[in-house]
Scaffold this motif. Structure first.
Motif, PDB file in Angstrom:
ATOM      1  N   PHE A  15       0.864  -1.192   0.000  1.00 16.16           N
ATOM      2  CA  PHE A  15       0.000   0.000   0.000  1.00 16.16           C
ATOM      3  C   PHE A  15       0.896   1.238   0.000  1.00 16.16           C
ATOM      4  CE2 PHE A  15      -2.575   3.309   1.760  1.00 16.16           C
ATOM      5  CZ  PHE A  15      -3.886   3.026   1.409  1.00 16.16           C
ATOM      6  N   ALA A  68      -6.643   0.629   3.163  1.00 16.49           N
ATOM      7  CA  ALA A  68      -5.862  -0.595   3.376  1.00 16.49           C
ATOM      8  C   ALA A  68      -6.733  -1.714   3.960  1.00 16.49           C
ATOM      9  CB  ALA A  68      -4.669  -0.314   4.283  1.00 16.49           C
ATOM     10  N   HIS A  77      -7.476  -5.353   2.391  1.00 16.35           N
ATOM     11  CA  HIS A  77      -7.228  -6.560   3.176  1.00 16.35           C
ATOM     12  C   HIS A  77      -8.476  -7.446   3.229  1.00 16.35           C
ATOM     13  CE1 HIS A  77      -7.391  -8.727   7.087  1.00 16.35           C
ATOM     14  NE2 HIS A  77      -6.201  -9.145   6.682  1.00 16.35           N
ATOM     15  N   VAL A 137      -1.567  -6.841   4.081  1.00  8.61           N
ATOM     16  CA  VAL A 137      -1.206  -5.555   3.479  1.00  8.61           C
ATOM     17  C   VAL A 137       0.008  -5.031   4.223  1.00  8.61           C
ATOM     18  CG1 VAL A 137      -1.942  -3.175   3.047  1.00  8.61           C
ATOM     19  CG2 VAL A 137      -3.606  -5.037   2.878  1.00  8.61           C
ATOM     20  N   TYR A 177       2.662  -1.505   4.251  1.00 13.59           N
ATOM     21  CA  TYR A 177       2.749  -0.127   3.761  1.00 13.59           C
ATOM     22  C   TYR A 177       4.158   0.128   3.247  1.00 13.59           C
ATOM     23  CZ  TYR A 177      -1.647   0.781   6.254  1.00 13.59           C
ATOM     24  OH  TYR A 177      -2.932   0.763   6.690  1.00 13.59           O
TER      25      TYR A 177
END
Lengths: 471, 471
Positions: free
Chosen positions: B190, B417, B421, B428, B430
């Protein structure tokens, strides 16, 4: 109202009946002058209304009549009719001749400045508040002279009819100071309040005071995205809500420090009178409370007591952050609340304001800056002493004229009685014969003529009674 | 950053350096397309931006590229570059190409759609959020291939760049459902969050969720004169203030029933990392909190924890009664408050909304009618598992690329996010290389180019590391 107007026990009633037609003609003429004090475009009409009144007084034989038009106050009318007895008390009648605006005009069923009569009712702006009651006094003096056969009243009568009451009487103190000699008296009769109802006539004995202020809470200099800083910085809108929540305890008592220290409770007689008045909560809510669903308030007091003799802290407006459509996830930079306090004797506006400042300081959280902006000096509360001979005389005159039990009542709003009392240094009693459902300040204001005529009879009787009662 | 770009220990760094000039030219060209999703007049530009990206991907050799423009979602871009190894994991990079509006335009020091470079900074709308980070990924894939000498990436790479993130991704769930096969993957990367700071690079591991609602309190049908009924009827503005005050206890904890039941606290490692980050409260307040005077919040948590890992209840706006100039002595007929809750894992928006309704019902006083209006479904919170191999691989790739200790951080805002998911059923992580002071959503948005290039290096390294780390 079954009594015979010609009954010699009711000389004032007979006199009023004889003069009633002229009274109505005259009042309709006066209502036709749109003396709207709030609208500068109508200030010429306020002056016209003052001169109309002065002319009417001169026509009635009042020996001293003046229009006070020296500014900045809108024109007021003063008149004096000395008693033949130099030892007689001097009574000053206070009232006003300015009226409220009329919008929304389309909601009036009759033109507001024509004085349309339908059955027992006279419709028009000022019919009840307060031209009708001033006209009632003019009629009462004529009836008093006719009933007593005298050429001068039993008391020295003074009339003070101001032109700015609907604007909050901003120059009243100034007028009272400047014309202290003209207004000197032994008693003020304050005529700008109603009775409880047509079926339950009352002598009003008090009005609450009022004090307004605005509190501003500021956090940062701009709104903050709540994802960025929310949870880590003070929220002024939450803080102002907590300040408001802290204003009352669970019993509805106001928590400003010392708020109740100077409160004078009504006498047992007054409370008994209030309890004896006909009261239907649903009807009262509908008529007085904008359709509110339930009466609530300070524990231990009835609804009438809550609005007449108990002080309050009300939120008049609250504002903070984003108030447009939808959501905006911000922590507002600032929030504010407009507060007003209805005060009762002997609360002092200045003292309550100091308590508010103290309360705000104690309820301002870390990271928030508070500002308290006072709106004016406030209006003190006033209550007439129900054991004073003048109050008793009003009660006696009303009881004799209305042929019904007359009780004591108060009104929850505010007026300059306290200012008159403080500046003139004399007792104030209330004398009124209008009704709470006269729709004053609203469309379709009216006055109920038979009630107003009974008021004139009572006033005429009062002038006859007072010399002895006050001796 | 003293390492030699040609150092064979840093093949990705050398590759990024070789491609940096083309990268900048390309990003400036993309920024010139004003893909403002909120403004229908710019929806043609949103489509233009999608096609620009698709063309760039094709030019880079991505074998499968598509613009999803079937409505009602604004155009999104999808691409896939299969790994040569059919056993390699599939990674989906999520980002967006729509940008925020630019007003107030007069506050921009450089035109927002020209991509002006001043020293190390590139200025322009979208430079940081999120075109800069998408371009970073394009560069990273090129650098990955150059550094490894392969013709296909080590992982199967998928790209999903939506066009409605700045509008709250209203059709994201629909897109995810419709294109489930195209988006199927083993891991989502993400890319729409920043690092903590240039001097303290971090791997973001979570975003808070958000839920908004408005509460309306109504007393009567119209405002009431406070002299007439004040003290005897409920004041909805006071009531709404009490509701707000009841939202938190003295420790700043939210009092909705069960609010903390599902809250997952950060690990000791994460809390230690947060505590080790450089933090100057005054500076943070100035940069993040609109000049707020002090940090405050839930007891027992630091400011960073309060905004990253703790849920909140914020007043976004409050309104009731008279809010114009001066005073108006009324009891308002109604008042309302806009509330938003920042949520953390594993709080569920629907459950919190039910708790809010319960709380409002319990805090609605007699005589007041309450209405709760929910604003959307809310956005769930999400946090990456810091023990997951993918998270560790991101940490390793960032640490190697930034030549500094890399810590974990989170962001207090919200993003999709959790939706990714939930719908895709995969972890997920970042991955971002922008900075909190990039002024995203504000005038003078910028990106710091050397930091973004280090991000590209880290991404390139990540694609090399992942097959082994996830095996």
């Amino acid at each position: 109202m079954t009594a015979d107007p010609a009954n010699p026990e009711h000389p004032e009633r007979a006199a009023v009946a004889a003069l009633a037609d002229d009274f109505l003609t005259r009042l309709r003429e006066w209502i036709a002058i749109p003396s709207i004090g709030a609208d500068p475009a109508h200030h010429g009409d306020v002056a016209g209304s003052a001169h109309w009144l002065a002319d009417a007084l001169r026509a009635d034989g009042w020996p001293e009549v003046a229009v006070w038009d020296e500014g900045p106050a809108l024109p007021a009318v003063h008149a004096c009719w000395p008693s033949a007895d130099p030892a007689a008390p001097t009574v000053l009648v206070y009232a006003h001749h300015d009226v409220q605006p009329v919008d929304p005009l389309e909601q009036w069923e009759h033109p507001p400045f024509e004085g349309v009569v339908v059955g027992e009712e006279l419709f028009g702006r000022g019919a009840s508040d307060d031209k009708g009651q001033v006209a009632m006094h003019l009629l009462a003096v004529q009836a008093h002279l006719r009933a007593t056969g005298a050429t001068a009243p039993a008391v020295t009568l003074k009339l003070f009819v101001e032109g700015e009451e609907e604007s909050g009487s901003p120059h009243l103190g100034e007028l009272l100071d400047r014309h202290a000699d003209d207004l000197a008296c032994d008693l003020v009769v304050f005529t700008d309040t109603p009775m409880y109802s047509r079926d339950a006539p009352t002598v009003n004995t008090g009005q609450r005071g009022v004090l307004g202020a605005e509190v501003f809470f500021t956090g940062g200099t701009s709104d903050v995205h709540s994802g960025r800083a929310g949870g880590g910085v003070p929220n002024p809108a939450t803080a102002i809500a907590r300040l408001v929540a802290a204003l009352h305890d669970a019993d509805g008592r106001v928590l400003l420090p010392g708020f109740y220290a100077d409160v004078v409770e009504p006498t047992p007689l007054e409370r008994a009178d209030y309890a004896a008045l006909p009261f239907d909560e649903a009807e009262w809510l509908s008529a007085n409370a904008g359709g509110a669903r339930a009466g609530t308030g300070e524990a231990g007091w009835s609804t009438l007591e809550r609005v007449w003799v108990r002080p309050t802290a009300e939120v008049n407006g609250i504002q903070g952050g984003y108030t447009g459509p939808g959501l905006k996830t911000i922590v507002p930079a600032s929030a504010s609340v407009k507060l007003s306090f209805r005060l009762v004797p002997d609360q002092q506006p200045a003292k309550v304001m100091a308590a508010l400042r103290e309360f705000v300081a104690a309820n301002t959280p870390e990271g928030v800056e508070a500002e308290v902006v006072v709106r004016g000096d406030g209006v003190p509360a006033y209550a007439a002493d129900v054991t004073h001979p003048a109050t008793l005389a009003v009660h006696e005159a009303m009881s004799a004229s209305f042929d019904q039990p007359v009780r004591y009542s108060r009104t929850g709003g505010s007026g300059p009685a306290g200012v008159l009392h403080d500046r003139l240094g004399v007792p104030v009693v209330y004398f009124g014969a209008t009704l709470p459902d006269d729709r004053i300040h609203a469309p379709n204001e009216r006055v109920v003529l038979p009630v107003l005529l009974r008021g004139a009879e009572a006033a005429a009787r009062l002038w006859r009674l007072l010399p002895e009662r006050l001796s």
